[in-house]
Enzyme design. Structure first.
Site, PDB file in Angstrom:
ATOM      1  N   GLY A 152       0.832  -1.198   0.000  1.00  0.00           N
ATOM      2  CA  GLY A 152       0.000   0.000   0.000  1.00  0.00           C
ATOM      3  C   GLY A 152       0.861   1.239   0.000  1.00  0.00           C
ATOM      4  CB  CYS A 199       5.265  -4.191   0.187  1.00  0.00           C
ATOM      5  SG  CYS A 199       6.129  -2.674  -0.153  1.00  0.00           S
ATOM      6  CE1 TYR A 200       1.480   1.192   5.606  1.00  0.00           C
ATOM      7  CE2 TYR A 200      -0.085  -0.597   5.998  1.00  0.00           C
ATOM      8  CZ  TYR A 200       0.428   0.648   6.342  1.00  0.00           C
ATOM      9  OH  TYR A 200      -0.090   1.334   7.405  1.00  0.00           O
ATOM     10  CG  HIS A 210       5.352  -5.808  -4.568  1.00  0.00           C
ATOM     11  ND1 HIS A 210       4.087  -5.643  -4.088  1.00  0.00           N
ATOM     12  CD2 HIS A 210       6.035  -4.691  -4.237  1.00  0.00           C
ATOM     13  CE1 HIS A 210       3.990  -4.476  -3.490  1.00  0.00           C
ATOM     14  NE2 HIS A 210       5.159  -3.869  -3.568  1.00  0.00           N
ATOM     15  CD  GLU A 257       2.350  -8.558  -5.111  1.00  0.00           C
ATOM     16  OE1 GLU A 257       3.213  -9.248  -4.532  1.00  0.00           O
ATOM     17  OE2 GLU A 257       2.000  -7.439  -4.710  1.00  0.00           O
ATOM     18  CB  SER A 298     -23.579  -7.752 -25.970  1.00  0.00           C
ATOM     19  OG  SER A 298     -22.450  -8.342 -25.340  1.00  0.00           O
ATOM     20  N   GLY A 317     -20.558 -10.427 -26.569  1.00  0.00           N
ATOM     21  CA  GLY A 317     -19.267 -10.267 -25.902  1.00  0.00           C
ATOM     22  C   GLY A 317     -18.999 -11.464 -24.988  1.00  0.00           C
ATOM     23  CB  VAL A 318     -15.882 -12.628 -23.320  1.00  0.00           C
ATOM     24  CG1 VAL A 318     -15.461 -13.831 -22.497  1.00  0.00           C
ATOM     25  CG2 VAL A 318     -15.007 -12.497 -24.541  1.00  0.00           C
ATOM     26  CG  ASP A 319     -17.426 -10.143 -19.530  1.00  0.00           C
ATOM     27  OD1 ASP A 319     -16.536 -10.992 -19.729  1.00  0.00           O
ATOM     28  OD2 ASP A 319     -17.194  -8.946 -19.310  1.00  0.00           O
ATOM     29  CB  SER A 320     -23.481 -10.944 -22.076  1.00  0.00           C
ATOM     30  OG  SER A 320     -23.117 -10.852 -23.432  1.00  0.00           O
ATOM     31  CB  SER A 321     -21.026 -15.240 -24.638  1.00  0.00           C
ATOM     32  OG  SER A 321     -21.219 -14.251 -25.610  1.00  0.00           O
ATOM     33  CE  LYS A 372     -13.206  -9.873 -20.917  1.00  0.00           C
ATOM     34  NZ  LYS A 372     -14.465  -9.104 -20.991  1.00  0.00           N
TER      35      LYS A 372
END
Ligand code: XMP
Length: 512
Positions: A51, A78-79, A168, A170, A222, A224-228, A368
């Site tokens: 942070g 870190c923080y 870090h 990550e 639509s 798109g990926v998400d709604s599909s 995603k």
């Protein structure tokens, strides 16, 4: 499962990504979360993020006491490490000594975090980003790795299972960082690593069935990926109780509407209402040139048309949305104040309240990439699962100035050639988003022996990881020449092609 307490680092989401990649479910919550909620979540381990604050500052964020009371393993990054030290009786120095970027740590002792990855006596590359640093450890801790700038690069109290790292783990610039996190979640916290997309699919299907019961769900589709992915998953759970509404605003790319219908109605057998509302949208947009008015008009009409179709269906109690995890993470903000609106994004926000419906959001825990994996797991074709993002307002924001059917047709042709060439060159997956823009200027050209006076277009292709920042894709000149040649020869009405070489910032990805 693992809880990540967020102290406002830019890269907190990456911690979650790494943890989930190792098959362990985790969530990100702000450090200010109600302790009772933290206890109820019953994590097997807690990771404290980095942070921007200083532990010695006046209102320094504190680790909630419940974290220590629960006696679960804790890893401070870190923080998080500094706060751990400060609160347990160590010392942290805020100094001029800042360390950013690549650094090397020397491993001086064995540690559960290092198992199978880092060996005593070795040297490892890590990524540092800190101003403060630990100068004295709390009682019970020992140093297991050191670096020049951080004498307490990794500290451990194995009895209490508390660990702190100054760098870090990550980020990809810490090559073995993922192994370190995995050691924490698997070896120290004892997670089994069985969280997979196949498992998620089963769990989510059960959850949808329980939520919906015998009710009806409508879902805006639509292409798109998400709604599909949301639609196919919900369909798998409740079949005919789901109806999808596909509002076609007439500003989609070539062949897109047909593809949506053939995939979801044809292949998946999903009940689908395809509403061609292009007349309504195009007449409302007639003569509109201002980008924000375009966006707002489309957003408003979308809601109206969707609502009209939903009403015709009658009596659905649930509305499905492809909300993703990054949209729901409660973020820790130290800046305060509203940020400026660069663009008003078009989505179906406001619909559930207006229509008095409950939400079904089966993807709200996923990132995603995980949605894409789930889509593959569900058998959704690659051309949908792997597709580039496409904005809600569609081609309208790629035609600066007023929109007409003729301009839309012209742009579709240019866009098709550009994408065909990108696919043929095997570049589609290396690019975040590629598209054409129809410019509102006519320029003089020469073709054969004749003068032309036609429209110009721009091509845009960028790389990005989240759409927030973007770099221009560095096509070679041969590729660009080939595309430009094809466009001018094959698309009547275009006689000039330009390539947009603006990164984001300062540009945005779309032109409007
Ligand atoms: P900008 O142009 O803001 O775009 O750099 C960032 C990403 O968002 C997409 N975009 C939208 N997506 N509704 C959407 O669903 C919208 O109104 C919208 N506007 C931009 C854009 O294509 C890019 O991926």
């Amino acid at each position: 499962r693992i809880l990540i307490l967020d102290f406002g680092s830019q890269v907190t989401q990456l911690i979650a990504r790494r943890v989930r990649e190792s098959g362990v479910y985790c969530e990100i919550w702000p450090f200010t979360t109600d302790p009772a909620r933290i206890k109820a979540f019953a994590p097997r381990g807690i990771i404290l993020s980095g942070g921007p604050a200083s532990v010695n500052g006046p209102d320094a964020p504190r680790i909630p006491e419940i974290v220590f009371d629960m006696a679960v393993p804790v890893l401070g990054i870190c923080y998080g490490q500094q706060a751990l030290c400060k609160q347990l009786g160590g010392e942290v120095e805020s100094g001029d000594h800042r360390e950013f970027g690549r650094a090397f740590v020397d491993i001086v002792e064995d540690c559960a975090l290092f198992r199978g990855a880092w060996a005593r006596g070795g040297r490892e590359q890590v990524w540092m980003s800190h101003g403060d640093r630990v100068t004295a450890m709390p009682p019970g801790f020992r140093t297991v790795a050191v670096s020049e700038g951080a004498p307490f690069a990794v500290i451990a109290d194995e009895g209490r299972r508390l660990y702190g790292v100054q760098f870090h783990p990550e980020v990809v610039h810490t090559p073995h960082g993922a192994a370190l996190l995995r050691n924490f979640t698997h070896n120290v916290a004892g997670c089994s690593g069985t969280w997979t997309m196949a498992g998620f699919r089963e769990m989510e299907i059960a959850r949808i069935r329980e939520q919906v019961g015998k009710g009806h769900v409508i879902c805006g589709l639509s292409g798109g990926v998400d709604s599909s992915v949301a639609a196919v998953l919900i369909h798998e759970a409740i079949g005919e109780q789901l109806t999808c509404i596909f509002v076609d605003h007439g500003m989609l790319r070539a062949g897109e509407a047909e593809e949506v219908v053939s995939t979801f109605q044809g292949q998946f057998n999903i009940r689908l209402v395809h509403r061609d509302a292009s007349d309504i949208f195009l007449s409302a947009l007639d003569g509109v040139t201002d980008p924000e008015i375009k966006r707002k008009t489309i957003g408003r009409l979308f809601v109206e048309v969707f609502e009209e179709e939903a009403t015709k269906l009658g009596g659905a109690q649930f509305l499905a949305q492809g909300t993703l995890y990054p949209d729901v993470i409660e973020s820790v903000s130290f800046t305060g104040g509203p940020s400026v609106t660069i663009k008003s994004h078009h989505n179906v926000g406001g619909l559930p309240e207006r229509m008095n419906m409950k939400l079904v959001e089966p993807l709200r825990e996923l990132f995603k990439d995980e949605v894409r994996d789930l889509g593959r797991e569900l058998g959704i074709p690659e051309n949908i699962v792997g597709r580039h993002p496409f904005p809600g307002p569609g081609l309208s924001i790629r035609i600066p100035g007023a929109i007409t059917r003729e301009k839309l047709d012209l742009l579709r042709k240019v866009d098709t050639v550009f994408l065909e060439e990108i696919r043929a060159a095997g570049l589609y997956d290396a690019i975040w988003q590629a598209f054409a823009v129809l410019l509102p200027v006519r320029t003089v050209g020469v073709m054969g022996d004749g003068r032309t006076y036609d429209q110009a277009c721009a091509l845009r292709a960028v790389t990005s990881t989240d759409g927030m920042t973007a770099d221009v894709y560095p096509f070679d000149m041969g590729f660009l020449n080939r595309v430009a040649g094809r466009i001018v020869n094959e698309v009547r009405g275009i006689n000039r092609v330009t390539y947009d070489i603006t990164s984001k910032p300062p540009g945005t990805i779309e032109w409007e």
